[in-house]
Write an enzyme that holds these catalytic residues in place. Structure first.
Site, PDB file in Angstrom:
ATOM      1  N   LYS A 476       0.937  -1.130   0.065  1.00 41.05           N
ATOM      2  CA  LYS A 476       0.109   0.029  -0.060  1.00 41.05           C
ATOM      3  C   LYS A 476       0.949   1.094   0.034  1.00 41.05           C
ATOM      4  O   LYS A 476       1.750   1.561   1.005  1.00 41.05           O
ATOM      5  CB  LYS A 476      -0.845  -0.029   1.361  1.00 41.05           C
ATOM      6  N   TRP A 477       0.915   2.039  -1.077  1.00 37.49           N
ATOM      7  CA  TRP A 477       1.834   3.198  -1.272  1.00 37.49           C
ATOM      8  C   TRP A 477       1.036   4.482  -0.887  1.00 37.49           C
ATOM      9  O   TRP A 477       0.081   4.744  -1.681  1.00 37.49           O
ATOM     10  CB  TRP A 477       2.267   3.251  -2.727  1.00 37.49           C
ATOM     11  N   CYS A 526      -2.520   5.280  -2.819  1.00 41.65           N
ATOM     12  CA  CYS A 526      -3.205   5.915  -1.735  1.00 41.65           C
ATOM     13  C   CYS A 526      -2.802   7.162  -1.437  1.00 41.65           C
ATOM     14  O   CYS A 526      -1.602   7.280  -1.486  1.00 41.65           O
ATOM     15  CB  CYS A 526      -3.084   5.171  -0.273  1.00 41.65           C
ATOM     16  N   ASP A 534      -6.271   8.781  -9.907  1.00 47.33           N
ATOM     17  CA  ASP A 534      -6.211   9.211 -11.320  1.00 47.33           C
ATOM     18  C   ASP A 534      -5.708   8.081 -12.126  1.00 47.33           C
ATOM     19  O   ASP A 534      -5.121   7.035 -11.770  1.00 47.33           O
ATOM     20  CB  ASP A 534      -5.451  10.412 -11.154  1.00 47.33           C
ATOM     21  N   ASP A 548     -10.032   7.893   3.098  1.00 49.31           N
ATOM     22  CA  ASP A 548     -10.159   7.597   4.377  1.00 49.31           C
ATOM     23  C   ASP A 548     -11.448   7.577   5.210  1.00 49.31           C
ATOM     24  O   ASP A 548     -11.567   7.163   6.317  1.00 49.31           O
ATOM     25  CB  ASP A 548      -9.300   8.553   5.104  1.00 49.31           C
ATOM     26  N   GLU A 614     -21.272 -11.158  14.391  1.00 48.20           N
ATOM     27  CA  GLU A 614     -20.666 -10.533  13.378  1.00 48.20           C
ATOM     28  C   GLU A 614     -19.397 -11.318  12.630  1.00 48.20           C
ATOM     29  O   GLU A 614     -19.339 -11.478  11.523  1.00 48.20           O
ATOM     30  CB  GLU A 614     -19.855  -9.440  14.041  1.00 48.20           C
TER      31      GLU A 614
HETATM   32  C1  DGJ Z   1      -3.741   7.343   5.339  1.00 51.15           C
HETATM   33  C2  DGJ Z   1      -4.358   6.203   4.703  1.00 51.15           C
HETATM   34  O1  DGJ Z   1      -5.382   6.499   3.635  1.00 51.15           O
HETATM   35  C3  DGJ Z   1      -4.865   5.198   5.793  1.00 51.15           C
HETATM   36  O2  DGJ Z   1      -5.474   4.425   5.328  1.00 51.15           O
HETATM   37  C4  DGJ Z   1      -3.458   4.891   6.594  1.00 51.15           C
HETATM   38  O3  DGJ Z   1      -2.598   4.034   5.583  1.00 51.15           O
HETATM   39  C5  DGJ Z   1      -2.780   6.243   7.082  1.00 51.15           C
HETATM   40  N1  DGJ Z   1      -2.624   6.964   6.059  1.00 51.15           N
HETATM   41  C6  DGJ Z   1      -1.687   5.450   7.646  1.00 51.15           C
HETATM   42  O4  DGJ Z   1      -0.708   6.741   8.128  1.00 51.15           O
END
Ligand code: DGJ
Length: 728
Positions: A476-477, A526, A534, A548, A614
C-alpha cells in the site's frame, strides 16, 4: 479506424459509436470539425462560416481579407497571442522574450498500434486493437515542432491524446504551457460536470451549465488531489444516465493539472486539459523534446452509463497492469483503523488469527512498522524495521502470518520524511524547501525531492531491501500531504519551474522500478485515501484506496462519483467497525459489506473484537464476494440511482457481458414512517431471457427492466439488499 481524405484534407477517427474529425483549412491551420455520434463520413466542417467579426483579428497571410480569424473557428490545438483570445493550449517563451505560439499543419501519419510515452503512463495495446495518428504542426518563427498524437481504440469508443514539443531551432526556448487536450465545440449549450471534494469526501459530482467565460478545476498541490479530480464531463443539458450526448475527458496525470472550459462570445465552447501552467516552465535546449501527459476521451451518444462502461473496460483492459489479472484478488484485512501506529507483532497476529477461517486471505500491515515511528512525528525516511515492535524483523512476522495461511502486505510512504529521522538529519536538503524559508509541515512531515534521482535511489534501495527480506505480495503506497515550498536544490534558478513535473515523473519512475523488480506484488495506491486517484497512478497501482472515510453512507456517494470514470475493481473499499471513525455513524454490518463489495472488498477492523454473529456475517460476505467477484469486477456497471438526490435508496448493478447474470445492490436511507411501495427498474438485462431472482421465480428481462422489481419494506436506517439474477 483513422481515415485521411486528401481532397477534403480531413482526418476522421471512427470508433464503434463515435466520429471525430479535424480539417486542414486555409493557411494550413488545423481546425476541429466534429466530435459526436458516429457518422458515415464526408467533410463535416461545412457549417463553419467565415465572417468579419469585430475585434477578431486575421492572420497575417490573410492580407486585407477580414473574414478569417483564429478567434472564431474551432481549433484542434489552440495557439497563443496570435489572434485566438480563448484558452490557449500552448505557450512558448522565445529567445526574443515573446510569449506566443503559432502552429501550422505540416503532415500527418497513420499507423497501426498504440504510441507510447517516455516515462509517462499511457494506455497500451497491440496492433490489432489500436491505431495511432500523428500530426505534425510547426511554428516556423519559433522553430518549434508540435506532434499531436491520437490513439484510437474503436471497441471502447476511446480516443487518447498526447503532445510532444520539440525545439527544432538553434536557440533555447521555454515552454510555459502545454495542454494535452483541446476540444472545441460550435455550441455552448452544454453542462460541465466536475468531481470535487476534500479529504474524507472525494469525487462528489457537481454539474452546472457552461456560462460565458472560463470555468475550471485544477490542482496546485503536487498531486491530482482530493479537491478536484482530473476527469470532467461535457454533456447535453438534458443528458442523464441513459440518454443525451456526453463526452468524458480524463487526464492520466498525478500532479498539478488544469481542466478549463470556456464559453465564448459566439456561443462556441472549448475544453482544455493538461498540466497546470501554475509554476510550470520547461527549458527546451536545441533538439530537446517535451512530452505532455496523455489524455483520454470517451463520447457516448446515449448517456453517462454507456460512457462510464466504456471507460471502465478501457481502463481495466488497456491501462492497468495487474499482476493478478485473470485471478481473483485476495480478500484482505488491514489493521489501520483498529490500531493505527500502536501495535506489536503479537497484536497484529492476534488480529490476523481468526481471519483465514472467516475467508480472509491477505493481511496488510499499515503505517508504524519502521524507524522510530511511534507516532506521526518520526520515522518517515528510515525504511528499516523497528525491531522493538517487530522482534526478529519482517521475516519473523511474515512467517507467522503465512503460517496462518495468509499472504502478507506492507504499507510504505516513500515520498515523505520526518525531521525526526536519520535521513533528514543526514540530508536536510533532500526535502523540498525554499532557501531561507522554514518548510511548512503537513501531518508533521516534509516532502522528499522526488525530482532527484539520488533521493529516489536511496529510498528505493532501503525499500527494496525490506521487500526482499520476506515474502511480500502486496504494497500500500501512501502519500499524506500536499507539496509546498517547491524548490529543488538540484536545479538552477531558471529551471525551478520544472520541479513539480519532475517530481511526478520521479514518482512514476519509482513505481515502474517497483513493478519491474517485484512483478508479483500488487500495489494499492493511496494518498490519505483518494488524494491521488487518477488514471496516471492506475497505470502503476491497479487499485487505489478510495477514501479515508469508510463510513458506508458517505462511501455510497464517494464511490458513486468515482464510478463515472473509474471501474469498481480499482476502488479500495473495506468494511470497518462502528461507530465509524470519521462520521461516528452506526450502520449495519450487512450494509457495510454490500458497500465495500462496490470496490476491491476487504476489512479494516480488529476481528478479535467481533461477536460470533458478526463473524458469521463476515464469513457469509467473503463467501458471497468470492462467488460473485468476476461479475462485480469485470461485469458492466450500472448506476440505478443518485445518492446525492437523497432518494429512498441508492442502488447499483453489475451485469455479466453475456447478460446471463446480474447483481443488484441497494442501500436505503434513514427510515421514515409510512414508507412508500417502491419498484426498482433493473437495467442492462437481455429482454428475451428469463431470470431467477435470488434463486426463485422466473421473470423476463423485459419485464424486470420495464416494470421492475417490487422492493420489500426495509425497516431501520441504511438497510441493504442484494438481488442476484441468473438466466434460466
Ligand atoms: C492514510 C491512509 O489513507 C490510511 O488508510 C492509513 O494508511 C494512514 N494514512 C497511515 O498513515
Amino acid at each position: 479506424m483513422i481515415l485521411y481524405d486528401a481532397q477534403d484534407k480531413t482526418y476522421t477517427l471512427h470508433t464503434k459509436n463515435t466520429t471525430y474529425q479535424m480539417k486542414v483549412w486555409d493557411y494550413n491551420i488545423l481546425l476541429h470539425a466534429y466530435y459526436g455520434p458516429r457518422l458515415s463520413g464526408g467533410d463535416l466542417s461545412y457549417p463553419l462560416r467565415c465572417a468579419d467579426r469585430g475585434f477578431s483579428p486575421n492572420p497575417s497571410e490573410a492580407g486585407t481579407s477580414r473574414t478569417f480569424s483564429l478567434d472564431t473557428f474551432p481549433q484542434e490545438y489552440s495557439t497563443c497571442g496570435v489572434g485566438d483570445f480563448r484558452l490557449p493550449s500552448i505557450e512558448l517563451e522565445l529567445p526574443s522574450g515573446s510569449r506566443t505560439a503559432d502552429l501550422r499543419y505540416v503532415s500527418g501519419e497513420v499507423r497501426r498500434g498504440k504510441y507510447g510515452l517516455e516515462g509517462l503512463p499511457a494506455f497500451y495495446g497491440g496492433e490489432e486493437e489500436w491505431e495511432t495518428l500523428s500530426i505534425l504542426l510547426r511554428d516556423a518563427a519559433a522553430q518549434v515542432e508540435v506532434e499531436l498524437l491520437y490513439g484510437v481504440r474503436e471497441e471502447y469508443d476511446l480516443i487518447t491524446r498526447a503532445v510532444r514539443v520539440k525545439n527544432a531551432g538553434n536557440e533555447t526556448v521555454r515552454l510555459c504551457r502545454c495542454a494535452s487536450l483541446c476540444l472545441d465545440f460550435v455550441r455552448s449549450d452544454l453542462d460541465l460536470i466536475t468531481f470535487n471534494g476534500a479529504h474524507v469526501m472525494e469525487r462528489c459530482p457537481s454539474r452546472a451549465p457552461l456560462r460565458p467565460g472560463v470555468q475550471s478545476v485544477d490542482s496546485v498541490r503536487g498531486a491530482s488531489s482530493h479537491q478536484h479530480n482530473p476527469f470532467v464531463i461535457l454533456c447535453d443539458r438534458d443528458a442523464n444516465e441513459d440518454s443525451g450526448l456526453c463526452i468524458g475527458a480524463m487526464l492520466l496525470y498525478s500532479g498539478n493539472f488544469l481542466a478549463a472550459a470556456e464559453a465564448d462570445q459566439f456561443e462556441n465552447s472549448r475544453l482544455v486539459m493538461g498540466l497546470n501552467p501554475y509554476h510550470f516552465s520547461w527549458t527546451l535546449e536545441p533538439g530537446a523534446v517535451f512530452t505532455a501527459p496523455e489524455a483520454a476521451m470517451v463520447c457516448s451518444p446515449c448517456g453517462f452509463g454507456q460512457m462510464s462502461r466504456q471507460f471502465h473496460k478501457a481502463i481495466r483492459k488497456d491501462l492497468i497492469r495487474d499482476p493478478w489479472a485473470g485471478r481473483r484478488k485476495p480478500v484482505l484485512i488491514n489493521h489501520w483503523e483498529a490500531t493505527e501506529m500502536y501495535f506489536t507483532a503479537d497484536k497484529l497476529v492476534k488480529i490476523a488469527q481468526d481471519a483465514p477461517e472467516l475467508g480472509l486471505e491477505l493481511f496488510v500491515m499499515d503505517d508504524g512498522w519502521f524507524g522510530a515511528r511511534l507516532d506521526d512525528n518520526a520515522g518517515l525516511g528510515d525504511w528499516f524495521v523497528n525491531e522493538n515492535k517487530l522482534p526478529g524483523g519482517l521475516r519473523a512476522l511474515v512467517d507467522r502470518i503465512k503460517a496462518l495461511g495468509m499472504e502478507f502486505g506492507i504499507w510504505i510512504e516513500p515520498e515523505m520524511v520526518n525531521e525526526d529521522s536519520d535521513l533528514y538529519r543526514a540530508h536536510p536538503d533532500w526535502a523540498l524547501n525554499v532557501p531561507g524559508r522554514g518548510p511548512s509541515r503537513g501531518r508533521n512531515q516534509l516532502v522528499l525531492d522526488f525530482s532527484r534521482q539520488d533521493v529516489r535511489d536511496h529510498i528505493y534501495g532501503q525499500i527494496k531491501a525490506v521487500l526482499s527480506s520476506a515474502d511480500v505480495s502486496y504494497i500500500k503506497w501512501d502519500m499524506n500531504r500536499s507539496l509546498t515550498e517547491v524548490w529543488s536544490a538540484a536545479l538552477p534558478a531558471d529551471r525551478q519551474g520544472e520541479v513539480y513535473h519532475r517530481y511526478v515523473l520521479g514518482v512514476y519512475e519509482f513505481a515502474e522500478r517497483l513493478r519491474r523488480d517485484f512483478p508479483h506484488i500488487l500495489i494499492e495506491g493511496c494518498s490519505g485515501g483518494g488524494g491521488r486517484f487518477d488514471g496516471g497512478m492506475l497505470h502503476y497501482t491497479p487499485q487505489i484506496w478510495c477514501s479515508d472515510n469508510t463510513d458506508a453512507v458517505d462511501r455510497l456517494r464517494i464511490q458513486y462519483g468515482t464510478s463515472f470514470c473509474y471501474p469498481v475493481s480499482t476502488m479500495g473499499a473495506h468494511v470497518s467497525a462502528v461507530p465509524n471513525g470519521v462520521s461516528k455513524r452506526i450502520t449495519p454490518m450487512e450494509t457495510r459489506g454490500v458497500v465495500a463489495m462496490h470496490g476491491t472488498f476487504g476489512y479494516e477492523m480488529d476481528l478479535s473484537k467481533c461477536t460470533p454473529e458478526e463473524k458469521e456475517t463476515v464469513r457469509r460476505q467473503t463467501a458471497f464476494f468470492k462467488e460473485h467477484c468476476d461479475l462485480i469486477h469485470d461485469g458492466d456497471y450500472y448506476r440505478l440511482s443518485d445518492p446525492f438526490r437523497n432518494g429512498p435508496y441508492t442502488a447499483w448493478e453489475h451485469v455479466s457481458h453475456d447478460k446471463r447474470e446480474a447483481l443488484v445492490s441497494l442501500v436505503t436511507g434513514p427510515f421514515r414512517g409510512a414508507p412508500p411501495f417502491l419498484t426498482l427498474r433493473i437495467k442492462g438485462l437481455d429482454p428475451a431471457l428469463r431470470y431467477r431472482v435470488n434463486g426463485e421465480g422466473s421473470w423476463s428481462g423485459e419485464v424486470l427492466m420495464q416494470v421492475g422489481w417490487p422492493l420489500p419494506i426495509l425497516r431501520g436506517d441504511y438497510q441493504a439488499l442484494q438481488l442476484y439474477l441468473e438466466a434460466e
